[in-house]
Design a protein around this motif. Structure first.
Motif, PDB file in Angstrom:
ATOM      1  N   ALA A  72       3.729  11.669  -2.918  1.00  0.00           N
ATOM      2  CA  ALA A  72       2.290  11.436  -3.118  1.00  0.00           C
ATOM      3  C   ALA A  72       1.740  12.914  -3.306  1.00  0.00           C
ATOM      4  N   GLN A  73       1.955  13.977  -2.667  1.00  0.00           N
ATOM      5  CA  GLN A  73       1.589  15.368  -2.978  1.00  0.00           C
ATOM      6  C   GLN A  73       1.854  15.806  -4.293  1.00  0.00           C
ATOM      7  N   GLU A  74       3.227  15.645  -4.564  1.00  0.00           N
ATOM      8  CA  GLU A  74       3.612  16.186  -5.951  1.00  0.00           C
ATOM      9  C   GLU A  74       2.747  15.528  -7.147  1.00  0.00           C
ATOM     10  N   PHE A  75       2.627  14.028  -6.990  1.00  0.00           N
ATOM     11  CA  PHE A  75       1.718  13.282  -8.045  1.00  0.00           C
ATOM     12  C   PHE A  75       0.293  13.847  -8.041  1.00  0.00           C
ATOM     13  N   ASN A  76      -0.186  13.974  -6.883  1.00  0.00           N
ATOM     14  CA  ASN A  76      -1.615  14.586  -6.624  1.00  0.00           C
ATOM     15  C   ASN A  76      -1.669  15.896  -7.227  1.00  0.00           C
ATOM     16  N   ALA A  77      -0.775  16.578  -7.233  1.00  0.00           N
ATOM     17  CA  ALA A  77      -0.714  18.088  -7.748  1.00  0.00           C
ATOM     18  C   ALA A  77      -0.475  18.068  -9.255  1.00  0.00           C
ATOM     19  N   SER A  78       0.049  17.138  -9.874  1.00  0.00           N
ATOM     20  CA  SER A  78       0.616  17.219 -11.237  1.00  0.00           C
ATOM     21  C   SER A  78      -0.598  16.742 -12.148  1.00  0.00           C
ATOM     22  N   GLN A  79      -1.652  15.964 -11.406  1.00  0.00           N
ATOM     23  CA  GLN A  79      -2.999  15.843 -12.364  1.00  0.00           C
ATOM     24  C   GLN A  79      -3.963  15.806 -11.548  1.00  0.00           C
ATOM     25  N   THR A  80      -5.364  15.614 -12.157  1.00  0.00           N
ATOM     26  CA  THR A  80      -6.429  15.714 -11.314  1.00  0.00           C
ATOM     27  C   THR A  80      -7.379  14.356 -11.323  1.00  0.00           C
ATOM     28  N   ASP A  81      -6.894  13.227 -11.946  1.00  0.00           N
ATOM     29  CA  ASP A  81      -7.606  12.003 -12.047  1.00  0.00           C
ATOM     30  C   ASP A  81      -7.572  11.097 -11.032  1.00  0.00           C
ATOM     31  N   TYR A  82      -6.439  11.217 -10.186  1.00  0.00           N
ATOM     32  CA  TYR A  82      -5.902  10.095  -9.303  1.00  0.00           C
ATOM     33  C   TYR A  82      -5.572  10.928  -7.950  1.00  0.00           C
ATOM     34  N   LYS A  83      -5.821  10.144  -7.046  1.00  0.00           N
ATOM     35  CA  LYS A  83      -5.099  10.683  -5.494  1.00  0.00           C
ATOM     36  C   LYS A  83      -4.467   9.651  -4.711  1.00  0.00           C
ATOM     37  N   VAL A  84      -3.188   9.749  -4.890  1.00  0.00           N
ATOM     38  CA  VAL A  84      -2.378   8.580  -3.985  1.00  0.00           C
ATOM     39  C   VAL A  84      -2.551   9.153  -2.577  1.00  0.00           C
ATOM     40  N   VAL A  85      -2.854   8.134  -1.726  1.00  0.00           N
ATOM     41  CA  VAL A  85      -3.068   8.503  -0.314  1.00  0.00           C
ATOM     42  C   VAL A  85      -2.178   7.580   0.421  1.00  0.00           C
ATOM     43  N   PRO A  86      -0.937   7.947   1.019  1.00  0.00           N
ATOM     44  CA  PRO A  86       0.215   7.309   1.663  1.00  0.00           C
ATOM     45  C   PRO A  86      -0.377   6.985   3.102  1.00  0.00           C
ATOM     46  N   SER A  87      -0.222   5.779   3.865  1.00  0.00           N
ATOM     47  CA  SER A  87      -0.721   5.725   5.358  1.00  0.00           C
ATOM     48  C   SER A  87       0.626   4.795   5.746  1.00  0.00           C
ATOM     49  N   TYR A  88       0.940   5.306   6.876  1.00  0.00           N
ATOM     50  CA  TYR A  88       2.246   4.415   7.449  1.00  0.00           C
ATOM     51  C   TYR A  88       1.717   3.424   8.262  1.00  0.00           C
ATOM     52  N   LYS A  89       2.133   2.076   8.140  1.00  0.00           N
ATOM     53  CA  LYS A  89       1.526   1.074   8.799  1.00  0.00           C
ATOM     54  C   LYS A  89       2.542   0.291   9.784  1.00  0.00           C
ATOM     55  N   GLY A  90       3.443   0.975  10.037  1.00  0.00           N
ATOM     56  CA  GLY A  90       4.417   0.391  11.181  1.00  0.00           C
ATOM     57  C   GLY A  90       5.786  -0.131  10.557  1.00  0.00           C
ATOM     58  N   SER A  91       6.615  -1.003  11.001  1.00  0.00           N
ATOM     59  CA  SER A  91       7.731  -1.407  10.573  1.00  0.00           C
ATOM     60  C   SER A  91       7.423  -2.505   9.376  1.00  0.00           C
ATOM     61  N   TYR A  92       8.593  -2.964   8.991  1.00  0.00           N
ATOM     62  CA  TYR A  92       8.414  -3.587   7.416  1.00  0.00           C
ATOM     63  C   TYR A  92       7.379  -4.792   7.650  1.00  0.00           C
ATOM     64  N   PRO A  93       7.755  -5.650   8.797  1.00  0.00           N
ATOM     65  CA  PRO A  93       7.034  -6.738   8.876  1.00  0.00           C
ATOM     66  C   PRO A  93       5.519  -6.431   9.233  1.00  0.00           C
ATOM     67  N   ASP A  94       5.390  -5.330   9.951  1.00  0.00           N
ATOM     68  CA  ASP A  94       3.802  -4.756  10.450  1.00  0.00           C
ATOM     69  C   ASP A  94       3.341  -4.524   9.033  1.00  0.00           C
ATOM     70  N   ALA A  95       3.886  -3.648   8.224  1.00  0.00           N
ATOM     71  CA  ALA A  95       3.281  -3.118   6.966  1.00  0.00           C
ATOM     72  C   ALA A  95       3.016  -4.288   6.080  1.00  0.00           C
ATOM     73  N   MET A  96       3.794  -5.279   5.985  1.00  0.00           N
ATOM     74  CA  MET A  96       3.564  -6.641   5.157  1.00  0.00           C
ATOM     75  C   MET A  96       2.277  -7.333   5.697  1.00  0.00           C
ATOM     76  N   ASN A  97       2.356  -7.361   7.128  1.00  0.00           N
ATOM     77  CA  ASN A  97       1.274  -8.110   7.732  1.00  0.00           C
ATOM     78  C   ASN A  97      -0.069  -7.539   7.685  1.00  0.00           C
ATOM     79  N   ALA A  98      -0.022  -6.188   7.718  1.00  0.00           N
ATOM     80  CA  ALA A  98      -1.147  -5.325   7.577  1.00  0.00           C
ATOM     81  C   ALA A  98      -1.817  -5.575   6.298  1.00  0.00           C
ATOM     82  N   GLY A  99      -1.004  -5.690   4.958  1.00  0.00           N
ATOM     83  CA  GLY A  99      -1.340  -5.596   3.830  1.00  0.00           C
ATOM     84  C   GLY A  99      -2.066  -7.245   3.559  1.00  0.00           C
TER      85      GLY A  99
END
Lengths: 437, 293
Positions: free
Chosen positions: A43-70
């Motif tokens: 995400a940092q590399e991508f954000n540094a490579s251009q200025t229009d977009y900013k990818v913000v990663p967030s950790y949401k727990g285990s695989y099932p947790d992340a999917m359920n959160a989504g």
């Protein structure tokens, strides 16, 4: 009142401070430890490579947790842009029309250069429609390999450079290992159903279920209770009694039994690499999964595991444009090659694989290539392209229960696999009803 | 005579009650109503399509033999947890009630485990009982017992019962100790003068006088084993092997949250709700009758 006004002012200042009208892209994931660092770094590399977009990663727990959160966020009308979903959630995600945006559509609409042929079919096939349209973007892919403790093999009088290739050879080796001091466990595995049902069927070119293991339709019917699978389970049950084989649970919680030296032969994901490298105090290697030589065409090819990135629906064109740019960024050959060598994830493009091959990296690290050889060794068949079954999390639990019942001697292997199929089919029909429309 | 508070304004009592009623409605009745509604629906995980299917989820549940197995497991599990934690707590309370030096310190130490979260309790016990890592497991193995909770359902159930009961002992201990201290010394001394030995005094005087406490704790422990042991089970066995440690609450979680089967999971919650209502009703009727002895 005054407080909120101050807060609003501060927020406005904050926005003005960062950049002019950057589009934020939320990326929810389930990566921990070293893999989490990979996500953040990307995400940092991508954000540094251009200025229009900013990818913000967030950790949401285990695989099932992340999917359920989504899913919960989607139901609340506030889904992230990118959601990392493990491979068994694929059917649930793709059946959610409107909730997700297929990657091939995204790339076409955003006008990003995108050639589906550039990707390794063994990997993208799992996340594509029958027509080959990519639905989700493969992120961390792995496959199942057999990890061997070379020191233990040597000690038991076995040739560690010619490790067992077939199941009968594994059984023999495990018996010798048990006699040589591994009293509690000659060989074992993590991810019980992935090893002995899903990968086992693909590797022997046997159908897990009809309709190309569900890839061609949700009206698929399980059929992994054939004679080869039953025979294999019978062998395991017999060996479990003597502790030549010892069951290590449904997930990967038993993986420590390999690194601690308890189980010298262990089938699990190729993603286990980092852990082995960090913790094993012996000489080790990852070799292909064993097969039964009497089965025609075995070994076929293995199927992947891991997770892919799903793009959620209902976002603006500008946001989609940014996501498309991010995926193009991830597909970059150099980046893929580097990611593969650093993290142990499989490269997703042909070019990246070729590049790493040409660099001579695999000669020094043959264990890295094992999963790729398994995946790409043969042109995938109907039985080995992948699998797409609804309610897969529950299906795996059901199958594990039946495997456990057989291994504990409560049921015959045949009865256990029959029950796994029958119970599983009922669940598939239920999924078909909710997802068919 | 009944006591009656009087308010000059008719609406004031309602206004005073309103916040509590509002909280109850929003946080208890609204979700409960949602669960009941959901239990009649067949829905995909995303909520994109949903069908009203009447009692289909319930019928499917009651037709499923594994549901009865889970029900049975839950009863065995709850019964064992309640019995084990109550008997050990009672033993400890009787000991701690005696005149010993440093009794306060003992008591404090015995209360500590109650502060441990269920998931942490599970992990702590894994460290002792895991067949590859655990010290206790090694001891058992050296005694010739093939300790294998990964495959042996009885071993797995024993493991979660131990961890769950251990956590509840402190709570029970506290109540038993208070109950013991409330028993008039004179009664016990009188019995001693009449020649009753310690064991007899315990069975004929202490235990009957403790019965309201015991009954209250029995209900609390069963409710605990039913609903609050989820974390312990999740960290230790995830309901396995072969459903041997799957309780009703764990099934609600694994079907609904892991499996995305919201309708079936909601139907199970409604059944659980009925069980709790039943348990509470029993407790109130019984305790109210027995509270004056």
């Amino acid at each position: 009142m005054r407080l909120t006004r101050i807060a609003a002012f501060a927020a406005a200042l904050g926005y003005a401070g960062t950049a002019s009208a950057q589009t934020e892209i939320q990326w929810w994931h389930a990566m921990t430890g070293g893999n989490n660092e990979v996500v953040v770094k990307l995400a940092q590399e991508f954000n540094a490579s251009q200025t229009d977009y900013k990818v913000v990663p967030s950790y949401k727990g285990s695989y099932p947790d992340a999917m359920n959160a989504g899913i919960a966020a989607f139901r609340a009308g506030n889904a992230p842009h990118i959601l990392q979903v493990f491979e068994v959630g694929t059917a649930t995600m793709m059946s959610a029309r409107g909730a997700v945006k297929p990657v091939y559509q995204l790339m076409a609409e955003a006008g990003e250069a995108f050639d589906p042929k550039a990707y390794l079919p063994a990997i993208t096939g799992y996340y594509s429609t029958a027509k080959g349209e990519m639905l989700s973007f493969p992120f961390n892919s792995s496959s199942m390999v057999m990890w061997i403790n070379k020191d233990a093999l040597k000690k038991a009088g076995l040739n560690a450079d010619q490790p067992p290739k077939t199941w009968p050879e594994v059984f023999e080796a495990a018996k010798k290992l048990k006699a040589a001091g591994h009293a509690t466990c000659g060989f074992s595995n993590a991810w019980a159903t992935w090893a002995h049902i899903e990968q086992f069927s693909a590797w022997h070119n046997l159908p897990l279920s009809t309709k190309a293991n569900g890839l061609d339709g949700f009206d698929t019917v399980l059929q992994f209770n054939g004679p080869t699978q039953v025979k294999h389970l019978e062998n395991l049950v017999e060996l479990q009694k003597q502790k030549v084989y010892d069951y290590s649970g449904r997930t990967n919680s038993g993986e420590g039994r390999f690194t601690s030296g308890e189980c010298p032969i262990f089938l699990t994901s190729s993603g286990f690499y980092g852990n082995v490298k960090g913790n094993a105090k012996f000489d080790w290697a990852a070799v292909p999964m064993p097969y039964y030589p009497e089965v025609q065409g075995a070994p076929q090819n293995s199927i992947i595991g891991g997770a892919s990135l799903w793009v959620m629906g209902g976002k603006s064109a500008a946001e989609y444009k940014g996501i498309a740019k991010f995926f193009a960024f991830l597909s970059n050959t150099d980046r893929q090659a580097k990611l593969h060598q650093e993290s142990g994830y499989l490269p997703i493009t042909r070019a990246a694989y070729e590049k790493v091959k040409a660099s001579g990296f695999y000669e020094k690290n043959p264990s890295f290539q094992t999963a790729l050889i398994e995946l790409t060794g043969k042109e995938p068949t109907e039985n080995s392209r992948g699998l797409r079954l609804g309610n897969m999390v529950q299906l795996r639990d059901m199958w594990s229960e039946e495997l456990e019942a057989a291994l504990a001697g409560q049921k015959t292997p045949k009865a256990a696999l029959d029950a796994a199929v029958t119970r599983g089919n009922a669940l598939l029909r239920q999924f078909e009803r909710t997802a068919g429309r | 005579m009944e006591k009656r508070a009087t308010f000059s304004n008719r609406y004031l009592p309602y206004a005073l009650l309103a916040p509590q009623i509002l909280v109850t409605l929003i946080f208890f009745y609204w979700p409960a109503a949602q669960a009941i509604r959901q239990s009649f629906m067949l829905e995909d995980a995303f909520g994109l399509s949903s069908d009203f299917v009447w009692f289909e989820n319930y019928v499917a549940l009651f037709k499923d033999p594994s549901y009865y197995q889970t029900l049975w497991t839950t009863f065995v599990f709850s019964g064992s947890v309640a019995f084990l934690s109550l008997s050990v707590a009672l033993l400890l309370a009787v000991m701690a009630d005696a005149e010993i030096r440093g009794a306060t310190a003992y008591r404090t130490f015995l209360i500590w485990p109650y502060a441990v979260a269920p998931a942490v309790a599970g992990v702590l016990w894994i460290f002792m009982l895991d067949p590859s890592l655990g010290m206790v497991a090694r001891g058992l193995k050296s005694l010739g017992l093939d300790w294998n909770p990964r495959l042996n359902g009885t071993h797995a159930l024993t493991q979660v019962v131990l961890a769950s009961a251990w956590k509840q002992i402190s709570y029970n201990f506290l109540f038993f100790l208070a109950g013991l201290q409330a028993i008039p010394r004179s009664v016990i001394e009188a019995a001693a003068i009449d020649g009753a030995r310690a064991w007899r005094r315990f069975w004929t005087i202490t235990l009957p006088l403790l019965s309201p406490t015991t009954f209250f704790l029995l209900v609390v422990n069963i409710v605990y084993a039913f609903f609050d042991t989820f974390g312990t089970i999740d960290t230790m066995t995830q309901g396995g092997p072969a459903k041997a440690t799957e309780t009703l609450v764990y099934k609600v979680y694994s079907d609904g949250r892991l499996g995305g089967d919201l309708g079936g999971s909601a139907a199970q919650s409604v059944i659980l709700m009925i069980i709790v209502i039943g348990l509470t009703a029993v407790q109130f009727r019984f305790v109210e009758r027995r509270v004056t002895y």
